[in-house]
Design a protein around this motif. Structure first.
Motif, PDB file in Angstrom:
ATOM      1  N   GLU A  44      17.488  28.028  13.808  1.00 48.15           N
ATOM      2  CA  GLU A  44      18.369  27.468  14.841  1.00 48.15           C
ATOM      3  C   GLU A  44      17.715  26.251  15.494  1.00 48.15           C
ATOM      4  O   GLU A  44      18.321  25.187  15.638  1.00 48.15           O
ATOM      5  N   GLU A  45      16.467  26.418  15.882  1.00 50.95           N
ATOM      6  CA  GLU A  45      15.761  25.374  16.630  1.00 50.95           C
ATOM      7  C   GLU A  45      15.461  24.146  15.784  1.00 50.95           C
ATOM      8  O   GLU A  45      15.404  23.027  16.288  1.00 50.95           O
TER       9      GLU A  45
ATOM     10  N   ASN B 185      10.005  33.805  20.443  1.00 53.08           N
ATOM     11  CA  ASN B 185       9.618  32.812  21.454  1.00 53.08           C
ATOM     12  C   ASN B 185       8.510  31.890  20.946  1.00 53.08           C
ATOM     13  O   ASN B 185       8.502  30.697  21.275  1.00 53.08           O
TER      14      ASN B 185
ATOM     15  N   ILE C 204      20.321  38.984  18.247  1.00 56.34           N
ATOM     16  CA  ILE C 204      19.866  37.927  17.330  1.00 56.34           C
ATOM     17  C   ILE C 204      20.484  38.122  15.947  1.00 56.34           C
ATOM     18  O   ILE C 204      20.887  37.180  15.296  1.00 56.34           O
TER      19      ILE C 204
ATOM     20  N   PRO D 233      13.885  35.315  23.845  1.00 53.98           N
ATOM     21  CA  PRO D 233      14.507  34.173  23.176  1.00 53.98           C
ATOM     22  C   PRO D 233      16.033  34.278  23.268  1.00 53.98           C
ATOM     23  O   PRO D 233      16.591  35.282  22.836  1.00 53.98           O
ATOM     24  N   TYR D 234      16.675  33.282  23.847  1.00 54.71           N
ATOM     25  CA  TYR D 234      18.116  33.268  24.107  1.00 54.71           C
ATOM     26  C   TYR D 234      18.549  34.496  24.926  1.00 54.71           C
ATOM     27  O   TYR D 234      19.694  34.941  24.850  1.00 54.71           O
TER      28      TYR D 234
ATOM     29  N   MET E 150      23.900  31.352  26.214  1.00 56.62           N
ATOM     30  CA  MET E 150      24.390  30.319  25.284  1.00 56.62           C
ATOM     31  C   MET E 150      24.067  28.929  25.842  1.00 56.62           C
ATOM     32  O   MET E 150      24.347  28.640  26.989  1.00 56.62           O
ATOM     33  N   SER E 151      23.464  28.122  25.035  1.00 57.18           N
ATOM     34  CA  SER E 151      23.181  26.755  25.498  1.00 57.18           C
ATOM     35  C   SER E 151      24.406  25.885  25.224  1.00 57.18           C
ATOM     36  O   SER E 151      25.492  26.387  24.981  1.00 57.18           O
TER      37      SER E 151
ATOM     38  N   ILE F 148      15.854  32.389  14.719  1.00 57.84           N
ATOM     39  CA  ILE F 148      15.615  31.555  15.900  1.00 57.84           C
ATOM     40  C   ILE F 148      14.969  30.235  15.485  1.00 57.84           C
ATOM     41  O   ILE F 148      15.358  29.153  15.935  1.00 57.84           O
TER      42      ILE F 148
ATOM     43  N   PRO G 127      21.498  38.995  29.449  1.00 55.79           N
ATOM     44  CA  PRO G 127      20.283  38.280  29.035  1.00 55.79           C
ATOM     45  C   PRO G 127      19.051  38.635  29.878  1.00 55.79           C
ATOM     46  O   PRO G 127      19.144  38.805  31.092  1.00 55.79           O
TER      47      PRO G 127
ATOM     48  N   ARG H  66      25.827  28.276  18.379  1.00 57.51           N
ATOM     49  CA  ARG H  66      24.713  28.683  17.507  1.00 57.51           C
ATOM     50  C   ARG H  66      25.195  28.838  16.075  1.00 57.51           C
ATOM     51  O   ARG H  66      26.248  29.386  15.818  1.00 57.51           O
TER      52      ARG H  66
ATOM     53  N   PHE I 192      20.423  39.664  23.943  1.00 56.27           N
ATOM     54  CA  PHE I 192      21.153  38.778  23.038  1.00 56.27           C
ATOM     55  C   PHE I 192      20.957  39.357  21.640  1.00 56.27           C
ATOM     56  O   PHE I 192      19.823  39.618  21.239  1.00 56.27           O
TER      57      PHE I 192
END
Ligand code: MOS
Length: 762
Positions: free
Chosen positions: A493-494, A529, A649, A713-714, A1-2, A490, A708, A6, A647
């Motif tokens: 999200e980005e 990715n 998705i 990706p994530y 998690m950044s 993804i 992870p 999300r 993760f």
């Protein structure tokens, strides 16, 4: 998690291709049609190994409506194949399996094409044939390919006679290892041919244009491979071949290689009309790419307290008449023989063998269920003999973080212990043999495994449209897994948009960026990715566009809430896209990704095309079942899967993958087999080839573990292949717990169980 919550990735959102598919509006390859197209049909061998002594198409050609008939004499003699170039488009002088293509007809209707196939006159002179792998390896056995030594092949392969590839892995000191063992166990296991069971038959529609270029609409998993392969057999530069995948109804590895595309392309070329070919169930069960049968022998030595010390293993894998992915699959079996276990001394060997049966291929987790069935059955046998609980035995031996795999590569993000404990808890492991159950015997079993996330490069073009929507063009097809929805989540999200703002296009090799394709549990991982890379590049482009306007640093620009933001400045993404079209050609990016390959110890490995695994996943299946005391019929009471997905998705589609994989695994465990007798398939129809239906399926309880991965990706890991690996072993172990009967030959039919119990005097 950044650092932020999300909004899109990780959520149970609906598939971007869902509505078209559930309403039947989506155009699959088999729905696709062109004006004026002809219909193609294949004449197939009725002999397993024979010389063709006469082939007369004159009567067939005279039928009204027949436009073209082609056989080996009408086209260049080009051999194709992934590992070994051993396969002709049409059998020339010799047929090597029953069902092999000899000629193809194009006619104005399917009925006329079928009549023409029947009107072709053919005579054979039988040759000695070999159907059994162990027979094929004996000195003096008939050679499936007399000229094997002249074939082009991958340099990594070690071939000889009926052996299309031989690989090995070894570490430690096997003799010294066995010498220090408390006990050594030897067992032999066999597994069968199973069909991938995709819903949509393999299909191709080929059309040539005025420039001598060919377009092929088909349902391949690998459009770019298909393009190159067709260029090869059509004797054309690859630039003149275009492959389009309008839609594909499942693949599972069965649509990785050429199916009917080459026949359609050749027929269309000579007919000067488009040609469509669709396979029948009979063709699917006689000339497709089923999972290879194997014979696996294991010799495993342990200490008194149940620690694995040494293992020797050998896999024979039946490729059928053409090697295809057999040598690579046999090599992958070596990692399966290792299993997710520390074993200091080991020596594993695999041999891929030609026989006079239909060709085979890479079915979902190639080598997975076969190797796992052998290893995980034997683990239970050993644990029971030592009086150690099978769960406890596994926990003592599984990989820990940072251990070395059999190739000396480092195993990371290890979650095998957690998957074992959670699956065992969920199934109520402590009570492994709950006792009689009204004329049935009840038992529980478990099996664990590891698998890889396949590498290879991915690319996406991402375009932000002046209405604020986003178009993603990928070279990877959506084969039904939901992986492209995962990648789109993804991307959304980005880019700070909603999933509903994302559109994805079909794959067209003239228009789409290259992708290694929908295979090897890699699509959401790798395309996801590539989407992150594309989004980063778009953010940079946008920063450079609006930074000077707002007098802010380009790096300060963020994408959020469908807008572009820096400080108090804000424009909608639509406004920025429109601005870019007026000033700089629009917002478009090519995002790419390739998974780094780990280092490994080359002294441990011989002739292995894929020695080191990347982004490992770990998983345990646990089953509670009952066996009818009279008929041997197995009914599954509960089925639990604990799978590390890195993760999640989109948890909904991951659960879908797990349910589907378990269904395929249950089929392989209990009922499915392409039954050969003397080179002839006895059950080439979907009535006698017994895939499980919804009525046979238990509810699958899914536990998603999120440890992870380094590269996903994530943190995501590959998801698609693993769920079909463990069902045969988990079910075999539960049957043994329930009945005391140990079946070492797949499928474990009711008949086998009942007969074994009679023999045991049970
Ligand atoms: Mo899969 S066997 O890599 O389609």
């Amino acid at each position: 998690m950044s650092t932020y919550e999300r909004r899109v990735a990780g959520k149970r959102l609906k598939r971007i291709d869902g509505i078209g598919k559930v309403t039947g509006k989506h155009v699959y390859a088999s729905d696709f049609a062109l004006p004026g197209m002809l219909f193609g049909k294949i004449l197939r061998s009725t002999e397993a190994h024979a010389r063709i002594v006469r082939l007369d198409v004159s009567k067939a050609l005279a039928l009204p409506g027949v436009r073209t008939i082609l056989s080996a004499q009408d086209i260049p003699q080009i051999l194709f194949g992934t590992a070994v170039k051993d396969r002709p488009v049409f059998a020339a002088d010799v047929v090597r399996f029953r069902g092999e293509a000899i000629a193809a007809v194009a006619a104005t209707s399917l009925e006329i094409a079928e009549a023409a196939v029947r009107a072709i006159e053919i005579a054979y002179e039988p040759l000695p044939a070999v159907f059994d792998m162990e027979e094929a390896l004996k000195p003096g056995a008939p050679l499936v390919h007399g000229a094997w030594g002249d074939y082009q092949a991958l340099p990594v392969l070690d071939r000889e006679g009926n052996i299309s590839g031989r690989s090995s892995m070894a570490g430690g000191d096997i003799e010294a290892g066995f010498a220090e063992c408390y006990r050594v166990y030897e067992h032999r296991f066999t597994t069968q041919h199973v069909h991938p069971g995709y819903t949509e038959p393999r299909t191709a529609i080929a059309s040539w244009d005025g420039n001598g270029d060919v377009s092929v609409w088909c349902n391949t998993q690998l459009p770019f491979d298909m393009k190159n392969m067709l260029a090869e057999v059509l004797d054309l530069p690859a630039s003149k071949v275009r492959v389009v995948v309008p839609g594909i109804g499942g693949g599972f590895g069965g649509k990785l290689r050429v199916g009917v595309e080459h026949f359609a392309a050749w027929l269309a070329r000579r007919s000067k009309r488009p040609v469509k070919i669709v396979t029948t169930s009979e063709e699917e069960l006689t000339d497709a790419y089923p999972r290879q049968p194997t014979v696996i022998t294991l010799r495993t030595g342990v200490s008194k307290d149940g620690i694995l010390i040494a293992r020797e293993g050998r896999v024979l894998l039946d490729c059928g008449a053409y090697a295809n992915s057999g040598p690579a699959t046999a090599a992958l079996a070596l990692q399966m023989l290792a299993g997710p276990y520390r074993t200091p001394h080991f020596s594993y060997e695999s041999v891929a063998v030609y026989t006079n049966k239909g060709s085979t291929g890479s079915f979902r987790a190639p080598a997975g269920p076969m190797g796992n069935f052998a290893v995980e059955s034997q683990i239970d046998l050993i644990a029971d003999d030592l009086g150690i609980d099978p769960l406890e035995f596994r926990l003592r031996n599984v990989y820990r973080e940072g251990d070395k795999g059999p190739a000396g590569d480092t195993v990371s993000s290890v979650s095998i212990e957690e998957s074992l404990r959670r699956a065992a808890d969920a199934i109520g492991w402590k009570d492994r043999k709950p006792g009689p159950d009204g004329g049935k015997s009840r038992g529980k079993g478990l099996a664990c495994s590891w698998w890889l996330t396949t590498g290879g490069s991915s690319g996406v073009y991402v375009k932000i449209n002046p209405d604020g929507t986003v178009t993603v063009v990928s070279g990877a097809v959506e084969i039904g897994t939901g992986a492209m929805t995962g990648a789109a989540q993804i991307l959304a999200e980005e880019l700070g948009v909603d999933l509903g703002d994302i559109n994805a296009t079909d794959v067209d090799t003239h228009l789409s960026p290259y992708d290694y394709g929908a295979q090897g549990s890699r699509t959401a991982f790798s395309v996801g990715n590539a989407c992150i890379a594309a989004a980063q590049d778009l953010r940079r482009q946008i920063g450079e566009l609006v930074g000077p306007l707002w007098n802010v640093a380009p790096e300060s620009v963020r994408l959020e809430g469908k807008g572009v933001v820096s400080g108090n400045n804000r424009l909608s993404l639509a406004e920025v896209a429109a601005l870019s079209q007026r000033t700089g050609g629009g917002l478009i990016s090519h995002g790419t990704f390739i998974q780094p390959m780990p280092t490994f110890d080359p002294t441990r490995v011989r002739n292995h095309p894929l020695p080191a695994w990347t982004s490992h996943s770990f998983h345990t299946h646990a089953v509670d079942l009952s066996v009818d005391d009279v008929t041997g019929e197995v009914s599954i009471n509960r089925y639990v899967v604990a799978q590390d997905v890195g993760f999640a998705i989109n948890p909904t589609y991951i659960e879908g993958q797990i349910e589907g994989g378990v269904a395929q695994g249950i089929g392989q465990a209990l009922s499915e087999e392409i039954v050969y007798e003397g080179g002839r398939v006895l059950n080439a129809n979907l009535t006698d080839y017994k895939m499980p239906t919804m009525m046979d399926m238990p509810r699958v309880e899914c536990i998603l573990i999120e440890k992870p991965s380094v590269n996903g990706p994530y943190g995501a890991k590959g998801v698609g292949e693993p769920p079909c690996i463990q069902p045969p072993a988990a079910i075999a172990n539960a049957i043994a717990a329930a009945t005391g009967v140990r079946i070492q030959t797949l499928p474990i039919t009711a008949e086998k169980i009942a007969l074994a119990r009679l023999k045991d005097g049970d």
